[in-house]
Write a protein that holds these residues in place. Structure first.
Motif, PDB file in Angstrom:
ATOM      1  N   TYR A  41       0.863  -1.182   0.000  1.00 30.63           N
ATOM      2  CA  TYR A  41       0.000   0.000   0.000  1.00 30.63           C
ATOM      3  C   TYR A  41       0.900   1.232   0.000  1.00 30.63           C
ATOM      4  CZ  TYR A  41      -3.821   3.133   1.444  1.00 30.63           C
ATOM      5  OH  TYR A  41      -4.740   4.152   1.506  1.00 30.63           O
ATOM      6  N   ILE A  42       0.829   1.982  -1.108  1.00 33.73           N
ATOM      7  CA  ILE A  42       1.682   3.169  -1.237  1.00 33.73           C
ATOM      8  C   ILE A  42       0.824   4.429  -1.331  1.00 33.73           C
ATOM      9  CG2 ILE A  42       3.565   1.960  -2.421  1.00 33.73           C
ATOM     10  CD1 ILE A  42       2.351   3.260  -5.074  1.00 33.73           C
ATOM     11  N   ALA A  43       1.474   5.567  -1.092  1.00 32.80           N
ATOM     12  CA  ALA A  43       0.807   6.855  -1.325  1.00 32.80           C
ATOM     13  C   ALA A  43       1.888   7.862  -1.712  1.00 32.80           C
ATOM     14  CB  ALA A  43       0.067   7.298  -0.063  1.00 32.80           C
ATOM     15  N   GLU A  44       1.466   9.049  -2.109  1.00 32.54           N
ATOM     16  CA  GLU A  44       2.402  10.084  -2.576  1.00 32.54           C
ATOM     17  C   GLU A  44       3.608  10.206  -1.642  1.00 32.54           C
ATOM     18  OE1 GLU A  44       0.733  10.702  -5.886  1.00 32.54           O
ATOM     19  OE2 GLU A  44       2.085  12.380  -5.454  1.00 32.54           O
ATOM     20  N   GLY A  45       4.778  10.234  -2.224  1.00 32.12           N
ATOM     21  CA  GLY A  45       5.988  10.482  -1.447  1.00 32.12           C
ATOM     22  C   GLY A  45       6.559   9.246  -0.780  1.00 32.12           C
ATOM     23  N   ALA A  46       5.977   8.070  -1.027  1.00 32.87           N
ATOM     24  CA  ALA A  46       6.495   6.840  -0.406  1.00 32.87           C
ATOM     25  C   ALA A  46       7.937   6.612  -0.847  1.00 32.87           C
ATOM     26  CB  ALA A  46       5.633   5.656  -0.802  1.00 32.87           C
ATOM     27  N   ASP A  47       8.733   6.072   0.050  1.00 33.19           N
ATOM     28  CA  ASP A  47      10.158   5.851  -0.230  1.00 33.19           C
ATOM     29  C   ASP A  47      10.318   4.846  -1.375  1.00 33.19           C
ATOM     30  OD1 ASP A  47      12.813   5.040  -0.195  1.00 33.19           O
ATOM     31  OD2 ASP A  47      13.011   5.505   1.941  1.00 33.19           O
ATOM     32  N   ALA A  48      10.835   5.329  -2.502  1.00 27.40           N
ATOM     33  CA  ALA A  48      10.927   4.496  -3.714  1.00 27.40           C
ATOM     34  C   ALA A  48      11.837   3.294  -3.505  1.00 27.40           C
ATOM     35  CB  ALA A  48      11.426   5.343  -4.882  1.00 27.40           C
TER      36      ALA A  48
END
Ligand code: HDD
Length: 697
Positions: A553-560
């Protein structure tokens, strides 16, 4: 795309063929000029009956449905092949099992639920059908089994009652696809022979995580016959190379809402991705002498022979590697029959099997509309077929020549050999095993079938405490849906013969003031049968995350980097990954690149994954902490004992659902791209069961 539109006639889209092969025709092969409009008398006038094109189209549509299967209506079929790895010619003359090592036989396998209709949800608590059709060189052989090695009833004459009881009640037409209702429990509690099966039914076996993670069983005792005519008894087992795995009940309830096609989608996706599920075929072989001394009757389908007593010998592997081209033509029209056996395999006098052998042919006639269902490609043998059967509805493969009977004298010296037709072959043809049969004609049940509790108890004591707790919860859930108190109590009265503490637990769960009386017994149950570890799912897990699915589950700015490390670790382990985001377009990660999502959060709840990771920047985590689907994602993953990877930035979301203070060894901090590997390795245990409440002895 604009090219796909030709709106020249009043906004109706008339697409054009690209070449001759694209030209649409009627079923009679006549090219169609306009597939948008019925022939009319004037543009706004009445439609004309003369329109043979519209008439044919609507006629066909009106007749698209065939009756669904009376049981096992919801199913999913897949093609594959069976490879013989350890031939057993000393036991059977059937080439499929006794031929050359490495011999391959095409198969078609259909998995199913029993009670629900064609459109019912995949995660209903139900027995799963596991039917395999082998297209052998000596004819079609079907093992029409289930994912549970025993059955509810001992005699086929009770099958209509069992199925009527579990299916929707005739007056109200519900409940659908479940056994949690009065009629089912009324019937089984009045049918003590069901007790072993209902223990299995209330175990996690009936809520498999995937069709790929279940065992299969032929259930009945069959015979293998070798070239000398010697008979051995045999039980067939399918063992998934992927290991066993089930979901928990609360998860099943939610999956049914989130994705009612969960199992078929999973099967389709894994085959599509080239991750082909495999099962080993095992045989338990025994002789008359063993059958005589075995504690129970080997003809009784409510009994197993524990693997510890007669080991399962693995003789081959089935690989399912090809999705169907057309669901209706293949999965819906496939006709399995227990009586489809080949020379080298034979029946026993199991009274359930004998009744089935009669029933299956009947049902194909009803469903497929005529006696020529063997002409349908999915049912047609892949070996030569020669007989004098003829005509009937939809005859496709019609015999040639003059003779449609035998004996005949055509083809003898008249130069027309093809006129003669086939002859029966005493040397190689199917011969029934010459089992001696004596006895008066009786409508009775053998007294060797009378013990209904000993193996129910054996099954129970073979489970881990976690599994035993699930079973107690399942009984309590189902019986709590039963409105009549006397039925609930009767069931507990049965369980008292299985295990005293288990009966007490279910009784307490139902809030009964005192233990109901034991139901009458035909025979005192044995309490000396040993545990059989092979009967537990958790004792037979895969020990790896291969073939499982991680939800990130990701969202804006998640650590790539973290997201990449998780994806890599999952891929290295042979697992699939699903990306979930607040928006299906995905999210821009810390490296400025957008990662597309597979699911928007409300369509991708954590119940759809085996383990989850939550990777967000702090501000987005704070926003998502107020979002109900995001909260459920975390709290469900926690409640369902899943392994959870996280970065510290998501703590606001964890705290919003009070998971923050309960973090245990099932949580893995994967920040700074470390720990992803350890996390995926831990996921091989599939669940962090220490988190789940277990009954205290
Ligand atoms: Fe059955 C279908 C398995 C007892 C009558 N059965 C059916 C299917 C499976 C089983 C897997 C679906 C096949 C497919 O995918 O098309 N049935 C079992 C097992 C049983 C059993 C493991 C007990 C050991 N069945 C049983 C009895 C009878 C039937 C005792 C009748 C006397 N079963 C049928 C049927 C079905 C069927 C009505 C419905 C559709 C079909 O056959 O093709 O004939």
């Amino acid at each position: 795309m604009a090219d796909d539109f030709d709106l020249s006639e009043n906004g109706v889209n008339h697409q054009k063929p690209e070449n001759d092969e694209d030209v649409m025709t009627t079923a009679q092969g006549v090219a169609v000029a306009d597939d948008q409009n019925w022939l009319k008398a004037g543009a706004r006038g009445p439609q004309l009956l003369e329109d043979h094109i519209a008439r044919e189209k609507i006629f066909h549509f009106d007749h698209e449905r065939i009756p669904e299967r009376v049981v096992h209506a919801r199913g999913y079929g897949v093609h594959g092949e069976f490879e013989l790895t350890d031939p057993i010619p000393e036991l059977t003359r059937a080439g499929v099992l006794g031929g050359e090592k490495g011999k391959k036989t095409p198969v078609f396998t259909r998995f199913s639920t029993v009670a629900g209709n064609k459109g019912s949800p995949d995660l209903a608590r139900d027995v799963r059908g596991f039917a395999v059709k082998f297209y052998t060189e000596e004819g079609n052989w079907d093992i029409v089994g289930n994912n549970i090695p025993v059955f509810f009833i001992q005699d086929a004459i009770k099958f209509p009652d069992l199925i009527h009881a579990v299916k929707p009640a005739p007056d109200r037409g519900f409940p659908q696809a479940q056994s949690a209702h009065d009629n089912f429990w009324d019937f089984v509690t009045l049918t003590p022979e069901s007790m072993h099966m209902v223990m299995w039914q209330m175990s996690d076996r009936t809520i498999p995580r995937s069709l790929r993670f279940m065992e299969g069983f032929g259930i009945h005792t069959f015979r293998l016959i070798n070239a000398d005519g010697k008979s051995s008894f045999v039980k067939f087992h399918w063992k998934p190379k992927q290991g066993l795995q089930s979901v928990v009940w609360n998860e099943a309830l939610k999956i049914n809402g989130a994705d009612p096609d969960f199992h078929r989608r999973d099967m389709w996706n894994s085959i599509d991705a080239g991750d082909y599920p495999q099962w080993d075929l095992g045989v338990q072989v025994f002789d008359e002498e063993f059958a005589e001394k075995f504690e129970f009757d080997v003809l009784d389908s409510t009994k197993i022979i524990p693997e510890e007593q007669v080991p399962v010998r693995i003789i081959g592997t089935m690989t399912l590697n090809n999705n169907v081209d057309n669901f209706f033509a293949e999965t819906e029209q496939v006709a399995f029959c227990t009586q489809n056996i080949v020379p080298g395999i034979d029946f026993t006098d199991d009274p359930l099997l004998q009744g089935r052998n009669f029933s299956y042919l009947d049902t194909q006639l009803k469903r497929l509309g005529g006696p020529n269902f063997t002409h349908i490609p999915i049912n047609a043998p892949r070996c030569p077929v020669r007989h004098f059967q003829q005509d009937g509805h939809m005859a496709m493969t019609n015999p040639k020549g003059r003779a449609n009977y035998e004996p005949n004298s055509w083809g003898t010296g008249d130069g027309k050999e093809e006129d003669r037709g086939p002859r029966a072959c005493p040397m190689n043809g199917f011969t029934s095993y010459e089992a001696p049969v004596t006895g008066p004609k009786l409508r009775t049940r053998s007294e060797t079938f009378a013990d209904h509790y000993s193996q129910a108890r054996q099954f129970y004591i073979s489970q881990t405490p976690t599994e035993q707790t699930h079973m107690a919860n399942a009984f309590v859930f189902e019986l709590s849906k039963v409105e009549r108190m006397d039925i609930r109590k009767r069931m507990v009265g049965h369980l008292r013969h299985v295990d005293a503490s288990f009966a007490q637990e279910v009784s307490d769960g139902l809030g009964l003031d005192e233990l109901p009386p034991k139901v009458p017994l035909a025979r005192e149950p044995r309490t000396d049968l040993p545990e059989s570890p092979a009967l537990s799912i958790l004792k037979n897990g895969p020990g790896s995350f291969k073939g499982r699915k991680l939800g990130i589950y990701i969202a804006e700015g998640a650590d790539a980097k973290v997201v990449q490390a998780l994806q890599d670790a999952a891929k290295d382990a042979g697992a699939m990954v699903g990306i979930i985001a607040p928006n299906v377009a995905g999210a821009k990660l810390s490296d400025g690149k957008k990662l597309e999502a597979n699911e928007k959060i409300d369509g991708g709840p954590s119940v759809m994954f085996d383990a989850v990771a939550i990777v967000m920047a702090k501000d987005t985590a704070t926003t998502m902490a107020k979002d109900k689907p995001s909260q459920d994602f975390v709290s469900d993953a926690f409640a369902h004992a899943k392994f959870i990877a996280y970065v510290p930035e998501v703590m606001p979301l964890f705290e919003a659902v009070s998971v923050g203070e309960k973090m245990d060894d099932g949580f893995f901090d994967v920040s700074g791209d470390t720990g992803a590997k350890d996390f995926i390795e831990a996921c091989g245990k599939l669940r962090f069961w220490d988190r789940a409440p277990v009954k205290q002895d």
